[in-house]
Design a protein around this motif. Structure first.
Motif, PDB file in Angstrom:
ATOM      1  N   LEU A  84       0.871  -1.183   0.180  1.00 43.05           N
ATOM      2  CA  LEU A  84      -0.164  -0.028  -0.044  1.00 43.05           C
ATOM      3  C   LEU A  84       0.992   1.194   0.018  1.00 43.05           C
ATOM      4  O   LEU A  84       0.514   2.428  -0.697  1.00 43.05           O
ATOM      5  CB  LEU A  84      -1.242   0.033   1.172  1.00 43.05           C
ATOM      6  N   LEU A  87       2.080   1.491  -3.258  1.00 40.53           N
ATOM      7  CA  LEU A  87       1.229   2.138  -4.208  1.00 40.53           C
ATOM      8  C   LEU A  87       0.927   3.560  -4.242  1.00 40.53           C
ATOM      9  O   LEU A  87       1.042   4.396  -5.139  1.00 40.53           O
ATOM     10  CB  LEU A  87      -0.235   1.522  -4.096  1.00 40.53           C
ATOM     11  N   SER A  90       4.024   5.232  -5.911  1.00 38.78           N
ATOM     12  CA  SER A  90       4.140   5.214  -7.347  1.00 38.78           C
ATOM     13  C   SER A  90       3.193   6.430  -7.771  1.00 38.78           C
ATOM     14  O   SER A  90       3.407   6.633  -8.911  1.00 38.78           O
ATOM     15  CB  SER A  90       3.837   3.646  -7.791  1.00 38.78           C
ATOM     16  N   GLY A 152       8.246   2.534  -4.555  1.00 38.45           N
ATOM     17  CA  GLY A 152       7.207   2.899  -5.036  1.00 38.45           C
ATOM     18  C   GLY A 152       7.286   3.958  -6.049  1.00 38.45           C
ATOM     19  O   GLY A 152       7.039   4.195  -7.085  1.00 38.45           O
ATOM     20  N   CYS A 191      -0.113  -5.029  -5.553  1.00 39.39           N
ATOM     21  CA  CYS A 191      -0.617  -4.113  -5.151  1.00 39.39           C
ATOM     22  C   CYS A 191      -0.310  -2.806  -5.988  1.00 39.39           C
ATOM     23  O   CYS A 191      -1.262  -2.098  -6.449  1.00 39.39           O
ATOM     24  CB  CYS A 191      -0.213  -3.409  -3.650  1.00 39.39           C
ATOM     25  N   THR A 192       1.043  -2.479  -6.564  1.00 40.94           N
ATOM     26  CA  THR A 192       1.385  -1.355  -7.048  1.00 40.94           C
ATOM     27  C   THR A 192       0.859  -1.684  -8.768  1.00 40.94           C
ATOM     28  O   THR A 192       0.206  -0.720  -9.418  1.00 40.94           O
ATOM     29  CB  THR A 192       2.785  -1.313  -7.424  1.00 40.94           C
ATOM     30  N   GLY A 195      -2.778  -0.712  -8.811  1.00 40.72           N
ATOM     31  CA  GLY A 195      -3.182   0.724  -8.969  1.00 40.72           C
ATOM     32  C   GLY A 195      -3.009   1.197 -10.212  1.00 40.72           C
ATOM     33  O   GLY A 195      -3.715   2.032 -10.855  1.00 40.72           O
TER      34      GLY A 195
END
Length: 259
Positions: A84, A87, A90, A152, A191-192, A195
């Motif tokens: 998270l 995310l 990034s 990220g 996760c990344t 997104g």
């Protein structure tokens, strides 16, 4: 679905499978998949290439993450927290990416990668087994803020080698062996990727039919790579890691030379 030949479709599917395998073992599958899409579909807008790349990659990464989570001692809760943070990082990096030239970042990343390669070669025991040192709360917070948020941010700004950097950073900060670090990195990558894919999908920049076909091969490669890493252990991952790092150095050096 773009108008492409059957031969090119087969090449792209094979590239997706190989990228899934590389990504599952040590990260860096995008070094193969993204150039394959760019070269195979030269007339397709870059945004569509990037969106399709994410749609393919998230499938293989998810398959690898599930395979790892079943057999490797992964702390899923910690991995999701790092994910998270990555995310958020990034998204922040992507926001500022337009104002930063990759020509400025490329030499810096080259130096860092050469240093990483030298460190891994000179420290053969790095990541080959748990250190036995306790993972304190402060180290966990460091992993969330610096590893998740920092890498990220890099992913949003520049991108190449993000998975590899994650594996190395998780090994160093959380005292993980390379197999467990790879497993944790896969959850962070899910996760990344989720997104980024959501944003590309919202913008209509995903070629879903092509992505669905390639994703099958990426999933197979990802699950195979995870199983091989679990079976062969950290020494195997270390060898693949060095190959990927040197490949990334060569690619960035080539880009810098032709800039």
């Amino acid at each position: 679905m773009p108008d492409i030949s059957l031969t090119m479709l087969i090449v792209l599917c094979l590239a997706a499978g190989a990228a899934g395998w590389i990504d599952a073992v040590v990260g860096g599958g995008g070094l193969l998949l993204l150039p394959a899409l760019l070269l195979g579909l030269p007339h397709v807008p870059a945004a569509h290439i990037l969106g399709t790349n994410k749609a393919v990659a998230i499938v293989g990464t998810s398959g690898a993450a599930v395979t790892y989570a079943r057999k490797a001692p992964v702390k899923v809760k910690t991995a999701v927290r790092i994910g998270l943070a990555a995310l958020a990082g990034s998204m922040t990096g992507a926001f500022f990416a337009a104002g930063i030239s990759s020509a400025v970042l490329r030499p810096v990343i080259l130096v860092v990668l050469v240093g990483v390669a030298a460190f891994v070669m000179l420290k053969p025991a790095f990541g080959t087994g748990p250190s036995g040192q306790p993972v304190t709360r402060s180290r966990t917070v460091t992993a969330i803020v610096l590893v998740g948020g920092g890498i990220g941010l890099y992913d949003g700004l520049f991108g190449p080698g993000t998975g590899t950097f994650l594996v190395l950073a998780l090994t160093a900060v959380l005292h993980l062996d390379l197999v467990t670090a790879s497993a944790t990195a896969k959850i962070v990558n899910v996760c990344t990727n989720a997104g980024a894919l959501a944003m590309f999908s919202y913008q209509g920049n995903v070629m879903w039919q092509l992505a669905a076909i390639m994703a099958v091969f990426n999933l197979a490669g990802g699950m195979l790579g995870a199983r091989m890493a679990l079976k062969k252990g950290s020494e195997f991952v270390r060898g693949v890691l060095l190959v990927v790092v040197f490949s990334l150095v060569a690619k960035l050096a080539f880009d810098q030379w032709n800039a």
